[in-house]
Design an enzyme around this catalytic site. Structure first.
Site, short mmCIF file in Angstrom:
data_model
loop_
_atom_site.label_atom_id
_atom_site.label_comp_id
_atom_site.label_asym_id
_atom_site.label_seq_id
_atom_site.Cartn_x
_atom_site.Cartn_y
_atom_site.Cartn_z
N GLY A 11 -22.71 -23.04 -24.19
CA GLY A 11 -21.74 -24.22 -24.30
C GLY A 11 -22.57 -25.18 -24.38
N ARG A 72 -23.56 -18.00 -27.90
CA ARG A 72 -23.70 -16.79 -27.63
C ARG A 72 -24.00 -15.72 -27.65
NH1 ARG A 72 -19.17 -20.42 -26.22
NH2 ARG A 72 -19.46 -21.56 -23.68
N ASP A 103 -24.16 -21.13 -16.16
CA ASP A 103 -25.03 -19.99 -15.38
C ASP A 103 -24.97 -18.90 -16.12
OD1 ASP A 103 -21.83 -20.31 -16.28
OD2 ASP A 103 -21.38 -19.25 -14.23
N THR A 125 -24.98 -27.81 -19.21
CA THR A 125 -22.84 -27.34 -19.37
C THR A 125 -22.75 -28.88 -18.80
OG1 THR A 125 -21.11 -26.13 -18.46
CG2 THR A 125 -23.33 -26.63 -17.03
N ASP A 127 -19.82 -28.52 -17.46
CA ASP A 127 -19.08 -28.53 -16.79
C ASP A 127 -19.12 -28.01 -14.73
OD1 ASP A 127 -17.80 -26.96 -18.15
OD2 ASP A 127 -18.28 -24.49 -18.31
N ASP A 129 -21.14 -26.47 -12.60
CA ASP A 129 -20.55 -25.40 -12.14
C ASP A 129 -21.51 -25.17 -11.84
OD1 ASP A 129 -21.25 -24.43 -14.44
OD2 ASP A 129 -19.83 -23.58 -14.97
N ARG A 171 -13.73 -23.95 -17.28
CA ARG A 171 -13.99 -23.19 -17.31
C ARG A 171 -13.52 -22.53 -15.74
NH1 ARG A 171 -19.26 -19.24 -18.75
NH2 ARG A 171 -18.68 -20.18 -20.99
#
Ligand code: ADP
Ligand code: F6P
Length: 318
Positions: A11, A72, A103, A125, A127, A129, A171
């Site tokens: 992403g 992706r 990740d 990202t 996110d 994360d 996510r």
């Protein structure tokens, strides 16, 4: 002349362009030949390589998205896909590969590193994360998008005395919801890392309206439930008029914040210094305002834990 290639994967996030610019300009300043790979690992397998000069990265610092584009690829997860990628890197004489992604992209980078490619990661990202970095590229910009959206929602929710349930991305990570929620002063935050009692939340919201509140905002991380599910539940367990909003991909766009521009410029600069110093197989990030790096193995061993203190801050401020 040694060659450094850079790609963006997974992403996209605001600040990826700024990271590419920093990598390219610093690499050129240190005497490397710079190569861009289009559409992430897909372009790597499909041999979509371009030479990058200083001018090629002009006017991108302030643009969201990634001019190298992203993708992706399931094929890249296979040995055959990675063989194609490694052959292309060898064909172009690439000595070092910089992967800007999340990740999943780091897993790919780790696989290449294990197969002898000198690989580096930058945490791209929204996110937030990725372990062992306080921030990921685009996270801060996304928080700004979230707070603007909530400000718009407040206007209309107040006029109609409604509850707004807003679903944000991330996510399985609740950072966008939690940190965006604190920054926006929302009334409740539902994130995957902490249990919640939705009936108690519905009660708390009703009491707020009884005290004279004209609107309430509930933030739900996509890893917990949909905005629609939460909004229906609140309506069932209260007499409040509730509206769901999914913020969606709006969160991934827009000009990167000053923080994201600076953060990416610093990491882009440092990754070239690490190449000069002979360090390989590492990903960069920021810890306590310093740019730091760890091996991919260390990153995958570490846990990304939502800051418990921040959750407490949220709870004490509502
Ligand atoms: P992000 O990098 O934003 O987390 P994804 O999880 O979709 O995004 O991963 C991006 C790409 O990285 C995937 O499409 C795939 O090509 C590659 N990738 C993901 N997981 C692995 C893995 N375990 N091994 C090798 N490559 C992977
Ligand atoms: O990883 C970034 C992210 O925006 C997640 O927050 C979200 O779940 C996902 O990507 C959406 O992916 P796509 O762009 O494929 O819809």
């Amino acid at each position: 002349m040694e060659k450094i290639a850079v790609l963006t994967s997974g992403g996209d996030s605001q600040g990826m362009n700024s990271a590419i610019r920093a990598v390219v300009r610093t690499g050129l300043a240190h005497g490397y030949e710079m190569i861009g790979i289009k559409r992430g690992y897909k372009g790597l397998m499909e041999n979509d390589f371009i030479t990058l000069g200083s001018k090629d990265v002009s006017d991108i610092l302030y643009r969201g998205g990634t001019f190298l584009q992203s993708a992706r690829s399931e094929e890249f997860k296979t040995e055959a896909g990675q063989n194609k990628a490694i052959n292309n890197l060898k064909k172009h004489g690439v000595d070092y590969l910089i992967v800007i992604g999340g990740d999943g992209s780091y897993r790919g980078a780790q696989s290449l590193a294990k197969r002898g490619i000198k690989t580096y990661g930058l945490p791209g990202t929204i996110d937030n994360d990725i372990p062992l970095t306080d921030y990921t590229i685009g996270f801060d910009t996304t928080l700004n998008v979230v707070q603007d959206a909530i400000s718009n929602l407040r206007d209309t929710m107040s006029s109609h005395e409604r509850v707004s349930v807003i679903e944000v991305m991330g996510r399985n990570c609740g950072d966008i919801a939690l940190q965006g929620g604190i920054a926006s002063g929302v009334d409740a935050v539902l994130i995957p890392e902490f249990d919640y009692d939705i009936k108690a939340i519905a009660n708390q919201l009703s009491q707020g309206f009884e005290r004279g509140k004209t609107h309430s905002i509930v933030m739900v991380a996509e890893g917990v439930a949909t905005a629609k599910e939460v909004a229906s539940f609140i309506e069932e367990h209260s007499n409040l008029d509730t509206r769901p909003t999914v913020l969606g991909h709006i969160q991934r766009g827009g000009t990167p914040s000053a923080f994201d521009r600076l953060f990416t410029s610093r990491m882009g600069h440092m990754v070239i210094e690490l190449i000069n110093d002979g360090v390989t197989g590492v990903a960069l990030g920021m810890e306590k305002n310093e740019i730091t790096y760890h091996t991919f193995d260390e990153i995958f061993k570490a846990q990304n834990i939502v800051n418990k203190k921040l959750y407490k801050v949220f709870q004490d401020l509502i």
